[in-house]
Design an enzyme around this catalytic site. Structure first.
Site: not given
Ligand code: 2IP
Ligand code: CA
Length: 402
Positions: A54, A79, A153, A155-156, A158, A319
């Site tokens: 990340d 982030e 972001d 890696i979204d 994670t 995000d």
């Molecule tokens: C997270 C990731 C999660 C999401 C959350 C994000 O970012 O995308 O999957 O939750 O909102 O902040 P959900 O999957 O329930 O929508 P990261 O993985 O970068 O922490």
């Molecule tokens: Ca994210």
């Protein structure tokens, strides 16, 4: 074409290479996980992880853009913080050095002296990436870099990245979880107005070659600036896998459907009961759960669903900015759910679009940058208006019950 868009696509590809490389060796991958520090924690999970990948990706994006566009680096935020503490208690600020060997030495400190791992990582970080998309050459647009801010972001999703499931089956083209839900998100916005202008979403893990076990990815982009609206899906033939195509998608993508049960939505696994109940009235069984805020937005961009709705405050500017820019270039957008529910549609007011330049008042840590009213992502304004009125109609009795 905007040089900035080209550079962003190129660096997103480099980021995707790093993400893929880190998953290739399990032993290496285990070393990359570090628990998030208090205050940087996404409050939704009891344990949240920050990976070295990340931070590395974020630094690569920053450095690459700063080299190409001096002065831009300071306007790039994300982030992650690039501070690490290794087992010896040494504090290390991770940055990209000018030579591969130097980066390797720095990484080795973070990796507690693991030479093999740090050299492998330094190599992929310093590898040249060529990115060509002939369709980009036709675009002539110049945006002054002084007005630009960038949310990254690296890696979204994670959690899905760490879990690494490779064999999840899609439901109507939508992956509920797995590596396909991992995205790299780069969103460019206007520093003064907070309006998203350019978005790049790179999906590093789209399909896996079962012989070599190598993954292929894909990227999407959109640009919306001073009346010019252009995006990757309108320029190229959509490379869709027919087995993954939902039966109703073509009917629903381009038509402005006005009837109930004609909408489809993607939601978080942690969505509230009253929203889910209202959605099942509006969408019938066409409500899909999927991991990743970036991935869910991408489902809207790709036309796999009409709407991504989220009522919680656990998505952040990094995000949503990239997908928001792409959706704008398609005639859609991303609005604040709470404000939408409180507004009178008859008044014909402007939609409460999310903005990216101001932090939330009275908030601390990451929450300064959360989308605190929740969100709805959509491709067509008319569809959104119809969807909202149906949602409001069905939400009232559900709210009384809770
Ligand atoms: C997270 C990731 C999660 C999401 C959350 C994000 O970012 O995308 O999957 O939750 O909102 O902040 P959900 O999957 O329930 O929508 P990261 O993985 O970068 O922490
Ligand atoms: Ca994210």
């Amino acid at each position: 074409m905007s040089d900035i868009l080209r550079a962003l696509l190129c660096v997103s590809e480099k980021a995707a290479n790093i993400a893929r490389a880190c998953r290739q060796q399990e032993a290496l991958f285990q070393l990359l996980i570090e628990e998030k520090k208090e205050g940087e924690k996404n409050k939704k999970f009891a344990v949240d992880f920050k990976t070295l990948a990340d931070v590395l990706v974020q630094e690569v994006i920053k450095q690459h853009m700063e080299t190409r566009f001096p002065g831009l680096g300071k306007n790039i935020s994300g982030e992650e913080s690039n501070e690490f503490t290794n087992d010896l208690g040494e504090k290390i600020t991770l940055r990209l050095c000018s030579r591969e060997e130097e980066t390797g030495e720095l990484l080795s400190k973070v990796l507690n002296g693991n030479k093999l791992a740090s050299e492998a990582l330094a190599k992929v970080v310093h590898q040249d990436v060529s990115f060509t998309d002939p369709t980009l050459d036709s675009i002539e647009i110049n945006i002054s870099q002084d007005i630009l801010g960038i949310w990254v972001d690296p890696i979204d999703s994670t959690y899905q990245y760490i879990k690494g499931s490779a064999d999840v089956k899609p439901n109507c083209g939508i992956f509920p979880c797995g590596l396909q839900c991992v995205t790299i998100l780069i969103g460019v916005y206007d520093l003064q107005t907070g309006v998203p202008l350019i978005g790049v979403i790179n999906q590093p893990f789209v399909s896996q070659d079962l012989n070599t076990l190598r993954w292929k990815g894909q990227s999407f982009w959109g640009l919306s600036y001073m009346g010019t609206n252009i995006h990757s899906l309108q320029l190229s033939n959509p490379k869709r896998n027919s087995t993954e195509t939902p039966s109703q998608r073509t009917e629903n993508t381009n038509s402005e459907v006005e009837c109930s049960h004609c909408f489809s939505a993607v939601i978080s696994t942690s969505e509230k009961e009253n929203i889910k109940a209202a959605l099942s009235c509006v969408c019938g069984d066409r409500v899909f759960r999927a991991a990743g805020a970036g991935y869910k937005s991408l489902c809207v961009v790709q036309g796999l669903v009409d709407i991504y709705i989220f009522s919680e405050d656990t998505t952040f500017k990094w995000d949503t900015c990239a997908a928001h820019a792409i959706l704008r270039s398609m005639g859609g957008g991303m609005v604040d759910l709470k404000e939408c529910l409180g507004r009178n549609p008859e008044m014909g007011l402007d939609l409460p679009q999310l903005v990216y330049h101001v932090e939330n008042r009275d908030a601390t840590g990451v929450d300064r940058w959360c989308n605190k009213g929740g969100l709805i992502a959509y491709r067509s304004r008319k569809q959104l208006e119809t969807f909202l009125s149906l949602l409001i109609e069905n939400l009232v009795p559900a709210e009384i019950n809770t």
